[in-house]
Motif scaffolding. Sequence first.
Motif, PDB file in Angstrom:
ATOM      1  N   PHE A 244      -5.743 -15.346  -8.689  1.00  0.00           N
ATOM      2  CA  PHE A 244      -5.258 -14.953 -10.007  1.00  0.00           C
ATOM      3  C   PHE A 244      -3.818 -15.383 -10.271  1.00  0.00           C
ATOM      4  N   GLN A 245      -3.079 -15.797  -9.239  1.00  0.00           N
ATOM      5  CA  GLN A 245      -1.736 -16.323  -9.475  1.00  0.00           C
ATOM      6  C   GLN A 245      -1.780 -17.612 -10.293  1.00  0.00           C
ATOM      7  N   ASP A 246      -2.824 -18.403 -10.122  1.00  0.00           N
ATOM      8  CA  ASP A 246      -2.948 -19.679 -10.839  1.00  0.00           C
ATOM      9  C   ASP A 246      -4.101 -19.700 -11.834  1.00  0.00           C
ATOM     10  N   ALA A 247      -4.827 -18.601 -11.960  1.00  0.00           N
ATOM     11  CA  ALA A 247      -6.020 -18.576 -12.809  1.00  0.00           C
ATOM     12  C   ALA A 247      -5.706 -18.783 -14.282  1.00  0.00           C
ATOM     13  N   TYR A 248      -4.479 -18.504 -14.697  1.00  0.00           N
ATOM     14  CA  TYR A 248      -4.109 -18.671 -16.110  1.00  0.00           C
ATOM     15  C   TYR A 248      -4.305 -20.117 -16.577  1.00  0.00           C
ATOM     16  N   ARG A 249      -4.362 -21.048 -15.659  1.00  0.00           N
ATOM     17  CA  ARG A 249      -4.537 -22.460 -16.006  1.00  0.00           C
ATOM     18  C   ARG A 249      -5.963 -22.785 -16.448  1.00  0.00           C
ATOM     19  N   LEU A 250      -6.895 -21.884 -16.160  1.00  0.00           N
ATOM     20  CA  LEU A 250      -8.301 -22.102 -16.499  1.00  0.00           C
ATOM     21  C   LEU A 250      -8.666 -21.262 -17.719  1.00  0.00           C
ATOM     22  N   PRO A 251      -9.351 -21.833 -18.688  1.00  0.00           N
ATOM     23  CA  PRO A 251      -9.662 -21.099 -19.924  1.00  0.00           C
ATOM     24  C   PRO A 251     -10.356 -19.751 -19.704  1.00  0.00           C
ATOM     25  N   LYS A 252     -11.246 -19.673 -18.732  1.00  0.00           N
ATOM     26  CA  LYS A 252     -11.965 -18.423 -18.465  1.00  0.00           C
ATOM     27  C   LYS A 252     -11.432 -17.712 -17.223  1.00  0.00           C
ATOM     28  N   LEU A 253     -10.298 -18.169 -16.716  1.00  0.00           N
ATOM     29  CA  LEU A 253      -9.676 -17.670 -15.477  1.00  0.00           C
ATOM     30  C   LEU A 253     -10.482 -18.033 -14.231  1.00  0.00           C
ATOM     31  N   TYR A 254     -11.494 -18.854 -14.410  1.00  0.00           N
ATOM     32  CA  TYR A 254     -12.276 -19.411 -13.300  1.00  0.00           C
ATOM     33  C   TYR A 254     -13.035 -20.604 -13.842  1.00  0.00           C
ATOM     34  N   ASP A 255     -13.591 -21.395 -12.958  1.00  0.00           N
ATOM     35  CA  ASP A 255     -14.381 -22.552 -13.349  1.00  0.00           C
ATOM     36  C   ASP A 255     -15.858 -22.168 -13.277  1.00  0.00           C
ATOM     37  N   PRO A 256     -16.538 -21.993 -14.410  1.00  0.00           N
ATOM     38  CA  PRO A 256     -17.947 -21.593 -14.399  1.00  0.00           C
ATOM     39  C   PRO A 256     -18.859 -22.554 -13.635  1.00  0.00           C
ATOM     40  N   ASP A 257     -18.469 -23.829 -13.564  1.00  0.00           N
ATOM     41  CA  ASP A 257     -19.270 -24.811 -12.834  1.00  0.00           C
ATOM     42  C   ASP A 257     -19.050 -24.737 -11.324  1.00  0.00           C
ATOM     43  N   HIS A 258     -17.939 -24.109 -10.918  1.00  0.00           N
ATOM     44  CA  HIS A 258     -17.598 -23.979  -9.494  1.00  0.00           C
ATOM     45  C   HIS A 258     -17.010 -22.589  -9.252  1.00  0.00           C
ATOM     46  N   PRO A 259     -17.857 -21.541  -9.216  1.00  0.00           N
ATOM     47  CA  PRO A 259     -17.345 -20.178  -9.079  1.00  0.00           C
ATOM     48  C   PRO A 259     -16.836 -19.829  -7.668  1.00  0.00           C
ATOM     49  N   LEU A 260     -17.111 -20.685  -6.685  1.00  0.00           N
ATOM     50  CA  LEU A 260     -16.624 -20.440  -5.328  1.00  0.00           C
ATOM     51  C   LEU A 260     -15.110 -20.606  -5.296  1.00  0.00           C
ATOM     52  N   ILE A 261     -14.412 -19.565  -4.877  1.00  0.00           N
ATOM     53  CA  ILE A 261     -12.954 -19.596  -4.790  1.00  0.00           C
ATOM     54  C   ILE A 261     -12.508 -20.130  -3.439  1.00  0.00           C
ATOM     55  N   ASP A 262     -13.176 -19.673  -2.377  1.00  0.00           N
ATOM     56  CA  ASP A 262     -12.778 -20.080  -1.030  1.00  0.00           C
ATOM     57  C   ASP A 262     -13.882 -19.714  -0.048  1.00  0.00           C
TER      58      ASP A 262
END
Length: 159
Positions: free
Chosen positions: A87-105
Amino acid sequence: MNISTSLHYTPVIAAENYAQVDGRYARNTDVSGISLGLGQGKDQGKAVISAKIWRTAGESTSDPTEELPIHRILDLALLICRSSLHFQDAYRLPKLYDPDHPLIDRIGLQGAAMNVSVCTDNPAIDQDMKRFAHALNEDGEMIGERLRVLARLLEEMGY
């Protein structure tokens, strides 16, 4: 992980393959996943971030408390730290995550990996991601204080 719609909790970040890395219970556990999500706070409906241990169907308990093995507590701490980092960098993504790649780590544990993902099974995930980020931001000082203490103690322990 089967999400119950009757709960006052919605998962946002989850490790749905937790059964593979559940300490000495790995691959032989009744825990199917762990998650961080939104629960109802006591402050006029304010969303609060909380953790949940998801058990396989058929497991129920009448005891209002749950005993957690220490490795699960540490695994929840790993989930908290990785989620906070996301969430420190999620602001860069329109939905705060990438719907096509929901795996964070993928966090390597016990010869396997705990997949940390956005819980796309949640039908309101786009809205809940925003609510989660807001709650994380509101509690940032309190969470940060505890993470700094944890980091200091880990360093003192030689980790």
